[in-house]
Design an enzyme around this catalytic site. Structure first.
Site, PDB file in Angstrom:
ATOM      1  N   SER A 127       0.812  -1.224   0.000  1.00  0.00           N
ATOM      2  CA  SER A 127       0.000   0.000   0.000  1.00  0.00           C
ATOM      3  C   SER A 127       0.844   1.272   0.000  1.00  0.00           C
ATOM      4  CB  SER A 127      -0.889  -0.023   1.255  1.00  0.00           C
ATOM      5  OG  SER A 127      -1.201   1.280   1.695  1.00  0.00           O
ATOM      6  N   GLY A 128       0.512   2.183  -0.890  1.00  0.00           N
ATOM      7  CA  GLY A 128       1.208   3.471  -0.912  1.00  0.00           C
ATOM      8  C   GLY A 128       0.997   4.237   0.387  1.00  0.00           C
ATOM      9  N   LEU A 129      -0.241   4.190   0.893  1.00  0.00           N
ATOM     10  CA  LEU A 129      -0.545   4.904   2.134  1.00  0.00           C
ATOM     11  C   LEU A 129       0.287   4.382   3.292  1.00  0.00           C
ATOM     12  CD1 LEU A 129      -2.317   6.772   3.952  1.00  0.00           C
ATOM     13  CD2 LEU A 129      -3.890   4.845   4.176  1.00  0.00           C
ATOM     14  N   ARG A 160      -6.924   1.596 -11.959  1.00  0.00           N
ATOM     15  CA  ARG A 160      -7.855   2.010 -10.897  1.00  0.00           C
ATOM     16  C   ARG A 160      -8.488   3.329 -11.274  1.00  0.00           C
ATOM     17  NH1 ARG A 160      -5.487   3.052  -4.831  1.00  0.00           N
ATOM     18  NH2 ARG A 160      -6.769   4.844  -4.222  1.00  0.00           N
ATOM     19  N   HIS A 198     -12.706   2.570  -6.958  1.00  0.00           N
ATOM     20  CA  HIS A 198     -12.623   3.000  -5.558  1.00  0.00           C
ATOM     21  C   HIS A 198     -13.791   3.918  -5.208  1.00  0.00           C
ATOM     22  CE1 HIS A 198     -10.765   3.010  -1.789  1.00  0.00           C
ATOM     23  NE2 HIS A 198      -9.894   3.991  -1.906  1.00  0.00           N
ATOM     24  N   GLU A 223      -3.521   4.446 -10.598  1.00  0.00           N
ATOM     25  CA  GLU A 223      -4.807   5.141 -10.485  1.00  0.00           C
ATOM     26  C   GLU A 223      -4.802   6.382 -11.375  1.00  0.00           C
ATOM     27  OE1 GLU A 223      -3.830   5.532  -6.282  1.00  0.00           O
ATOM     28  OE2 GLU A 223      -4.353   7.657  -6.378  1.00  0.00           O
ATOM     29  N   LYS A 266      -0.167  12.791  -6.503  1.00  0.00           N
ATOM     30  CA  LYS A 266      -1.502  12.391  -6.048  1.00  0.00           C
ATOM     31  C   LYS A 266      -1.714  12.753  -4.573  1.00  0.00           C
ATOM     32  CE  LYS A 266      -2.184   9.145  -3.735  1.00  0.00           C
ATOM     33  NZ  LYS A 266      -2.258   7.679  -3.733  1.00  0.00           N
ATOM     34  N   ASP A 320       0.619   4.223  -7.228  1.00  0.00           N
ATOM     35  CA  ASP A 320       0.011   5.562  -7.280  1.00  0.00           C
ATOM     36  C   ASP A 320      -0.466   5.886  -8.702  1.00  0.00           C
ATOM     37  OD1 ASP A 320       0.396   5.801  -4.584  1.00  0.00           O
ATOM     38  OD2 ASP A 320       2.264   6.902  -4.745  1.00  0.00           O
ATOM     39  N   ASP A 335       0.921  10.213   1.992  1.00  0.00           N
ATOM     40  CA  ASP A 335       0.574   9.478   0.770  1.00  0.00           C
ATOM     41  C   ASP A 335       0.325  10.511  -0.325  1.00  0.00           C
ATOM     42  OD1 ASP A 335      -0.174   7.535  -1.013  1.00  0.00           O
ATOM     43  OD2 ASP A 335      -2.168   7.249  -0.162  1.00  0.00           O
ATOM     44  N   ASP A 361       1.003  -0.947  -5.172  1.00  0.00           N
ATOM     45  CA  ASP A 361       0.269   0.292  -5.408  1.00  0.00           C
ATOM     46  C   ASP A 361       1.257   1.321  -5.966  1.00  0.00           C
ATOM     47  OD1 ASP A 361      -1.122   2.663  -5.189  1.00  0.00           O
ATOM     48  OD2 ASP A 361      -1.385   2.559  -3.007  1.00  0.00           O
ATOM     49  N   ASN A 399      -3.956  11.109  -1.156  1.00  0.00           N
ATOM     50  CA  ASN A 399      -4.710   9.931  -0.721  1.00  0.00           C
ATOM     51  C   ASN A 399      -6.209  10.169  -0.914  1.00  0.00           C
ATOM     52  OD1 ASN A 399      -6.253   8.461   1.771  1.00  0.00           O
ATOM     53  ND2 ASN A 399      -4.583   7.227   0.967  1.00  0.00           N
ATOM     54  N   SER A 400      -6.903   9.110  -1.310  1.00  0.00           N
ATOM     55  CA  SER A 400      -8.335   9.228  -1.635  1.00  0.00           C
ATOM     56  C   SER A 400      -9.176   9.761  -0.482  1.00  0.00           C
ATOM     57  CB  SER A 400      -8.888   7.862  -2.039  1.00  0.00           C
ATOM     58  OG  SER A 400      -8.127   7.332  -3.075  1.00  0.00           O
TER      59      SER A 400
HETATM   60  C1  SPV Z   1      -3.448   2.589  -0.450  1.00  0.00           C
HETATM   61  O1  SPV Z   1      -3.551   1.673   0.351  1.00  0.00           O
HETATM   62  O2  SPV Z   1      -2.453   3.299  -0.551  1.00  0.00           O
HETATM   63  C2  SPV Z   1      -4.550   2.859  -1.389  1.00  0.00           C
HETATM   64  C3  SPV Z   1      -5.919   2.651  -0.972  1.00  0.00           C
HETATM   65  O3  SPV Z   1      -4.281   3.326  -2.475  1.00  0.00           O
HETATM   66  S1  SPV Z   1      -6.527   4.187  -0.367  1.00  0.00           S
HETATM   67  O4  SPV Z   1      -5.740   4.535   0.816  1.00  0.00           O
HETATM   68  O5  SPV Z   1      -7.906   3.962  -0.072  1.00  0.00           O
HETATM   69  O6  SPV Z   1      -6.353   5.191  -1.413  1.00  0.00           O
HETATM   70 MG    MG Z   2      -2.471   4.234  -2.550  1.00  0.00          MG
END
Ligand code: SPV
Ligand code: MG
Length: 300
Positions: free
Chosen positions: A46-48, A158, A189, A114, A120, A87, A58, A85, A122-123
């Protein structure tokens, strides 16, 4: 001994099976091994959580080569596939192609990009989310599929259209374009607290590549509902790091307050657990072998 299946082949099979699959987040090799040990068949790098575990946001604060340096030990340590991930692909089609080549060389089974603008966010960050131009994004998918050397290496596209609020039609259009460009799976997502958007998306989706979701905010939806919607894989995107943060802070606090570790012994992993997880016994055996070689010609 039969040769282990390539991790890319394992990941592709896991995405394509008619069963609902679960992919678990890890932010380092130890976490990846623990997830694998309890039975997860694939890991989400996971990027986060990788960023957070380095004290970073992130928001593309890690460079792509740093990301690979951090993820390569995961692939080295476990047998399960790692879906990375990536990004928004760290740049244009050219940068992303270079990244895909290097990711394959690091043993990564697949990457997810994505459709966000670089850098980017984080979502779940409370900000406007700017989407990438569809043509620029499909160029990255085309280029990645052209450059991969292992035909099973998975490219997951994504769409963040629902997160960015550009509407269901835009999400469906983007998803269709990404499938047409050669994506092996589509991650859609949503940051809603229910699965309503995902349900509507799946009702209207006419594509045939596997669908992936990350129900972080709509976590109370029963996973059987996802199966009924035709979802192929669920990513539990951040639960390893969140569990570790909670447990670590609780332990640190207790030790700090008690000025003693006595109260926490028995509730935390042992040092033997660490030695065993990192296969220290294997090293000790090898040491005996290599540091005390038998003289040539000796029988025993
Ligand atoms: C991550 O885990 O880095 C993701 C999922 O991309 S989210 O944090 O929901 O963007
Ligand atoms: Mg991510």
């Amino acid at each position: 001994m039969p040769k282990a299946q390539a991790t890319s082949t394992q990941l592709k099979a896991l995405l394509q099976t008619s069963e609902l699959s679960f992919i678990m987040e890890a932010h380092n090799a130890l976490a990846a091994r623990l997830a694998e040990r309890v039975g997860f068949k694939a890991i989400w790098a996971s990027g986060l959580t990788i960023s957070a575990s380095m004290g970073l946001r992130d928001a593309n604060e890690l460079t792509w080569s740093q990301v690979l340096d951090l993820v390569e030990p995961m692939t080295d340590f476990i047998g399960a596939p790692v879906l990375l991930d990536a990004d928004s692909g760290y740049g244009d089609f050219n940068i992303f192609s270079r990244f895909v080549k290097k990711a394959e060389a690091c043993g990564i089974a697949g990457v997810c990009i994505e459709d966000k603008a670089f850098p980017k966010r984080n979502s779940f960050a409370n900000t406007d989310h700017t989407l990438a131009d569809i043509d620029d994004f499909t160029a990255k998918i085309h280029a990645a599929k052209d450059v991969q050397s292992d035909s099973d290496f998975c490219l997951v596209a994504r769409t963040e259209a629902l997160v960015a609020g550009t509407g269901m039609d835009n999400a469906l259009e983007r998803a269709t374009r990404y499938e047409d460009a050669g994506a092996d799976a589509l991650f859609v997502h949503s940051k809603r607290s229910t699965a309503s958007e995902i349900q509507e998306f799946t009702k209207n989706w006419r594509g045939s590549i596997p669908l992936i979701i990350a129900p972080t905010t709509y976590s109370s939806t029963p996973t059987n509902d996802f199966k009924a919607m035709g979802i192929s894989a669920v990513i539990w995107a951040n639960h390893g790091l969140r569990a570790a943060m909670e447990a670590m802070e609780k332990t640190y606090r207790e030790i700090h307050e008690q000025r003693s570790v006595e109260g926490v012994e028995g509730h935390i992993a042992t040092v033997s657990d660490i030695l065993s997880l990192t296969k220290t016994e294997e090293l000790l055996k090898a040491e005996q072998n290599y540091n005390n070689p038998k003289p040539k010609g000796s029988d025993d």
